[in-house]
Write a protein that holds these residues in place. Structure first.
Motif, PDB file in Angstrom:
ATOM      1  N   LYS A 181      69.786-106.271 -44.847  1.00 35.16           N
ATOM      2  CA  LYS A 181      69.873-106.830 -43.496  1.00 35.16           C
ATOM      3  C   LYS A 181      71.050-107.779 -43.289  1.00 35.16           C
ATOM      4  N   ALA A 182      71.767-108.117 -44.333  1.00 39.25           N
ATOM      5  CA  ALA A 182      72.768-109.181 -44.237  1.00 39.25           C
ATOM      6  C   ALA A 182      74.177-108.649 -43.947  1.00 39.25           C
ATOM      7  N   ILE A 183      75.002-109.540 -43.394  1.00 39.72           N
ATOM      8  CA  ILE A 183      76.438-109.325 -43.288  1.00 39.72           C
ATOM      9  C   ILE A 183      77.060-110.018 -44.491  1.00 39.72           C
ATOM     10  N   THR A 184      77.840-109.273 -45.278  1.00 45.07           N
ATOM     11  CA  THR A 184      78.231-109.735 -46.612  1.00 45.07           C
ATOM     12  C   THR A 184      79.737-109.782 -46.782  1.00 45.07           C
ATOM     13  N   LEU A 185      80.199-110.810 -47.499  1.00 46.50           N
ATOM     14  CA  LEU A 185      81.580-110.881 -47.971  1.00 46.50           C
ATOM     15  C   LEU A 185      81.552-111.033 -49.485  1.00 46.50           C
ATOM     16  N   PHE A 209      73.661-113.964 -43.540  1.00 42.46           N
ATOM     17  CA  PHE A 209      74.930-113.677 -44.211  1.00 42.46           C
ATOM     18  C   PHE A 209      74.768-113.868 -45.721  1.00 42.46           C
ATOM     19  N   LEU A 210      75.515-113.072 -46.486  1.00 43.53           N
ATOM     20  CA  LEU A 210      75.603-113.256 -47.940  1.00 43.53           C
ATOM     21  C   LEU A 210      77.042-113.599 -48.282  1.00 43.53           C
ATOM     22  N   VAL A 227      73.300-118.718 -44.351  1.00 43.13           N
ATOM     23  CA  VAL A 227      74.198-118.175 -45.389  1.00 43.13           C
ATOM     24  C   VAL A 227      73.583-118.399 -46.754  1.00 43.13           C
ATOM     25  N   GLU A 228      73.408-117.307 -47.489  1.00 46.37           N
ATOM     26  CA  GLU A 228      72.942-117.397 -48.873  1.00 46.37           C
ATOM     27  C   GLU A 228      74.115-117.140 -49.805  1.00 46.37           C
ATOM     28  N   THR A 246      72.631-105.679 -48.122  1.00 37.40           N
ATOM     29  CA  THR A 246      73.731-105.717 -47.159  1.00 37.40           C
ATOM     30  C   THR A 246      73.569-104.656 -46.076  1.00 37.40           C
ATOM     31  N   LYS A 247      73.775-105.057 -44.841  1.00 35.75           N
ATOM     32  CA  LYS A 247      73.769-104.121 -43.718  1.00 35.75           C
ATOM     33  C   LYS A 247      75.202-103.747 -43.312  1.00 35.75           C
ATOM     34  N   VAL A 248      76.093-104.748 -43.315  1.00 35.70           N
ATOM     35  CA  VAL A 248      77.503-104.541 -42.984  1.00 35.70           C
ATOM     36  C   VAL A 248      78.334-105.342 -43.983  1.00 35.70           C
TER      37      VAL A 248
END
Length: 344
Positions: A181-185, A209-210, A227-228, A246-248
Motif C-alpha cells: 500500500k505504500a509509496i516507496t523510495l 510512505f516507505l 513515513v516508515e 509497495t504500491k508505487v
C-alpha cells in the motif's frame, strides 16, 4: 536458486574455469545496484559449474570467507593471497574504483580483464580504455553510445578488445510478489530523491510512505507519522521487506544509468514514477511514468491518479509486460559465452 542460464547452454565449456572478481564491497553488508548487477551476472557462471570468487578491496565487517548465493566472497580482512588467485584465474573481473589496480594486476599475470561499466562518467570509459581490457560490459544501449562518443573524442585511447551489453539482470521470480500500500523510495539520498519523498509525504498526509535507507550517501529520512523508515535491506530480502509493501515506486533520481530498483518493482506490477534520465527512460520503457524531479505538483497529481483502482490496474499491467520484456536469459547466455571464450 533460480536457474538463469542452463549449464548445458550452447557455447558453454565443459572445462570448469576459475573466475576472480575484484570489487570494493558486496552483499549482505553493502547492497547497491552495481553489486547486485554483478551478483546476477556471476550466478549463471556458478550454475555452469565455474569456480567464482569475489575478492574485496575494502575493509568491512566480515573477517572470514563466506558464500553469497553460490559465490565465494573473500574479505580483505581474511589476509588471503589475492595475487595468487589472479595468477591462477582464467579471467579477472573489475568495476568502479577497482578497475585501475585490477588492470595492473591483470597485465602483470596475463589474465584477461573484464570491466563492468555502471555509469557514463568519463572516468569509467577512461579506466576501461587504459589498455589491456579484453571485454567491456555496458549496462544499456545509452551507455554503449556514450562509450562510442568517448572513443571518438579520444581516438588514441585503447579500445577494449570486445564489448557487450548486459542490462542489469533481474530475475523476476526473485522479486515478484503481491504489491502493498505504500509509496516507496529506495535509497533516500538527495540525488536519488530524498527531498522529493519528504515533500510528497508532507503534501499527502493521508498516504503511507516507505523510506528505505540506501547503501551510500547522506540519507534524508523524514520524521513524519506517515513515513516508515526501513533500514538497509539485503537484496535477497527486497521482495518481502520492500516490494511486498509497495504500491508505487518513486525514482526521482538526478542520474541513473539504468535503475535496477525500477526493474525489480516491475516484476510485481508495481508502477514506477521517475525522473526522465536517459537510463530510466530506456529501462522502464512504456511502463514508466515520467515527471521532472523539480515538479512536485506533477508528482502529487500522478500519484493521486495512480491510486485510483482503474488507473492502477492499467499501469500495473504495463509494468508486468515490461518486466517480461526485460527477461535477462539471452543476454546472460551471451555473457557466459563471452567469459568462457576468454579462458587462457
Amino acid at each position: 536458486m533460480s536457474r538463469a542460464v542452463p549449464a548445458s547452454a550452447p557455447g558453454g565449456t565443459a572445462k570448469p574455469l576459475k573466475i576472480v572478481a575484484r570489487v570494493h564491497a558486496m552483499p549482505p553488508e553493502h547492497n547497491a545496484g552495481a553489486e547486485h548487477m554483478l551478483v546476477s551476472m556471476l550466478r549463471p557462471l556458478v550454475e555452469r559449474g565455474h569456480d567464482v570468487q569475489v575478492w574485496l578491496s575494502r575493509y568491512g565487517k566480515a573477517h572470514e570467507v563466506y558464500d553469497y548465493r553460490g559465490i565465494q566472497v573473500v574479505p580483505l580482512e581474511s589476509r588471503l593471497d589475492f595475487p595468487l588467485a589472479v595468477k591462477r584465474a582464467h579471467a579477472l573481473i573489475a568495476h568502479l574504483e577497482t578497475v585501475p589496480s585490477a588492470a595492473a594486476m591483470a597485465r602483470g599475470y596475463g589474465a584477461p580483464l573484464v570491466v563492468v561499466c555502471h555509469n557514463t562518467h568519463r572516468a569509467t570509459f577512461r579506466d576501461a580504455a587504459a589498455g589491456g581490457t579484453a571485454l567491456a560490459v555496458y549496462n544499456s544501449q545509452w551507455m554503449e553510445r556514450e562509450a562510442e562518443l568517448f572513443f571518438a573524442e579520444y581516438p588514441k585511447s585503447v579500445r577494449p578488445e570486445q564489448s557487450l551489453i548486459v542490462r542489469p539482470p533481474v530475475f523476476a521470480e526473485d522479486y515478484a510478489t503481491k504489491p502493498g500500500k505504500a509509496i516507496t523510495l529506495v535509497n533516500c539520498n538527495p540525488e536519488k530523491g530524498g527531498k522529493v519523498l519528504k515533500a510528497l509525504a508532507e503534501r499527502m498526509p493521508d498516504q503511507q510512505f516507505l523510506a528505505v535507507r540506501g547503501a551510500y550517501g547522506e540519507q534524508i529520512l523524514p520524521d513524519l507519522p506517515n513515513v516508515e523508515v526501513v533500514e538497509h535491506v539485503d537484496g535477497q530480502n527486497m521482495r518481502e521487506r520492500v516490494y511486498g509493501r509497495t504500491k508505487v515506486l518513486l525514482m526521482p533520481s538526478s542520474y541513473e544509468s539504468w535503475g535496477r530498483a525500477g526493474a525489480e518493482a516491475l516484476a510485481s506490477g508495481i508502477p514506477v514514477v521517475a525522473h526522465p534520465t536517459p537510463g530510466l527512460t530506456e529501462s522502464l520503457g512504456e511502463a514508466g511514468v515520467f515527471v521532472d524531479r523539480e515538479d512536485l505538483d506533477g508528482y502529487e497529481a500522478v500519484l493521486r491518479k495512480l491510486l485510483a483502482p482503474a488507473e492502477y490496474r492499467l499501469a500495473s499491467k504495463r509494468a508486468k509486460a515490461r518486466s517480461a520484456e526485460l527477461n535477462p536469459a539471452a543476454e546472460l547466455a551471451d555473457w557466459c559465452t563471452a567469459i568462457e571464450g576468454l579462458a587462457r
